[in-house]
Design an enzyme around this catalytic site. Structure first.
Site, PDB file in Angstrom:
ATOM      1  CE1 TYR A 167       0.854   0.914   4.358  1.00  0.00           C
ATOM      2  CE2 TYR A 167      -0.852  -0.687   4.869  1.00  0.00           C
ATOM      3  CZ  TYR A 167       0.189   0.138   5.270  1.00  0.00           C
ATOM      4  OH  TYR A 167       0.547   0.191   6.590  1.00  0.00           O
ATOM      5  CB  THR A 168       0.488   4.505  -1.685  1.00  0.00           C
ATOM      6  OG1 THR A 168      -0.839   4.798  -1.230  1.00  0.00           O
ATOM      7  CG2 THR A 168       0.456   3.891  -3.077  1.00  0.00           C
TER       8      THR A 168
ATOM      9  CD  GLU B  91       3.775   1.116  -3.347  1.00  0.00           C
ATOM     10  OE1 GLU B  91       2.793   1.226  -2.584  1.00  0.00           O
ATOM     11  OE2 GLU B  91       4.957   1.053  -2.946  1.00  0.00           O
TER      12      GLU B  91
ATOM     13  CG  HIS C 111       6.970  -3.876   1.314  1.00  0.00           C
ATOM     14  ND1 HIS C 111       7.014  -2.506   1.382  1.00  0.00           N
ATOM     15  CD2 HIS C 111       8.267  -4.281   1.200  1.00  0.00           C
ATOM     16  CE1 HIS C 111       8.288  -2.115   1.320  1.00  0.00           C
ATOM     17  NE2 HIS C 111       9.056  -3.167   1.206  1.00  0.00           N
TER      18      HIS C 111
ATOM     19  CG  ASP D 130       3.554  -2.141   2.666  1.00  0.00           C
ATOM     20  OD1 ASP D 130       4.571  -2.420   3.325  1.00  0.00           O
ATOM     21  OD2 ASP D 130       3.590  -1.860   1.450  1.00  0.00           O
TER      22      ASP D 130
HETATM   23 ZN   LIG Z   1       5.502  -1.307   0.647  1.00  0.00          ZN
END
Ligand SMILES: [Zn+2]
Length: 240
Positions: free
Chosen positions: A34-35, A98, A140, A150
């Protein structure tokens, strides 16, 4: 329809980032993120800023717009210091996606349906084009457990698994304790893929992915049983 046609059909916009270089390894993983930013435009601006030194191959907005930032044959800079199944240069071996999302710091919430609906065909095309095993479609947090959380426990891995795009949660768990001691458990966790340098964080990352109902960094019977089942099925060739 050829794969190349399909590739373009799934991308709504292209804004190339200067933050990429040459791959040193073949593509064999996908890393989802996620951003942790307010919106997709702010995230896009950052990932195209040469000062920021970060990027990903794709960004998917909450509304489901797919933006290509780095061509797949280039190495995008999304994973940072990371490790998965022996690879330390995860960026070289992966495609990074992302997801526009405020993250845990921005009031953690469910991922938008429109975003998920855009992710599914994109990921399906990527997995097919590069013959990526489901065991290598990861978050991630899986490749950087000591630093990252994330896309987090609300990411719908179960729904993605229904499309055959990641592994489903194993059923038929063993009764009793499959590992003699914690050392055996950690060896197994590393064999599954994780960097176990920070054992507590590695367990949290495993829980976030496989048992999001309880993330406490503690080894328990259910966690042991899930890991054991995953490894047995992978080593037996039932899943890849
Ligand atoms: Zn990440």
């Amino acid at each position: 329809m050829s794969s190349a046609d399909r590739r373009d059909e799934l991308v709504h916009r292209e804004q190339l980032s200067p933050n990429s270089d040459e791959r040193l390894l073949p593509i064999e993983m996908v890393v989802l993120h996620y951003t942790e930013m307010d919106n997709a435009e702010v995230a896009l601006e950052r990932m195209c800023d040469p000062q920021a030194k970060v990027s990903a191959h794709y960004l998917i907005s909450e509304a489901g717009e797919v933006i290509r930032m780095v061509p797949e044959d280039k190495r995008a800079w999304h994973a940072g210091v990371s490790f998965w199944r022996g690879h330390k240069d995860v960026n070289s071996a992966s495609i990074g996606i992302e997801l526009d999302h405020p993250g845990h710091r921005g009031g953690y919430r469910e991922f938008a349906d429109a975003q998920f609906d855009a992710l599914v065909p994109l990921l399906a095309r990527i997995v097919k084009d590069h013959d990526i095993p489901r065991t290598n479609v990861v978050g991630h947090s899986d490749v950087a457990p000591a630093r990252k959380i994330d896309p987090g426990e609300l990411f719908p891995w179960d729904r993605l698994a229904e499309y055959g795009l990641c592994l489903p949660k194993p059923d038929k768990l063993e009764q009793g304790d499959p590992f003699d001691n914690d050392a055996a458990f950690f060896l197994a966790l590393e064999r599954w893929g994780y960097d176990i340098t920070d054992g507590h964080k590695a367990i949290e990352a495993f829980q976030r992915r496989w048992r999001p109902e309880k993330i406490d960094g503690q080894v328990d019977g259910q966690i042991r049983a899930i890991l054991y089942r995953l490894l047995l099925d992978r080593d037996a060739g039932f899943v890849r």
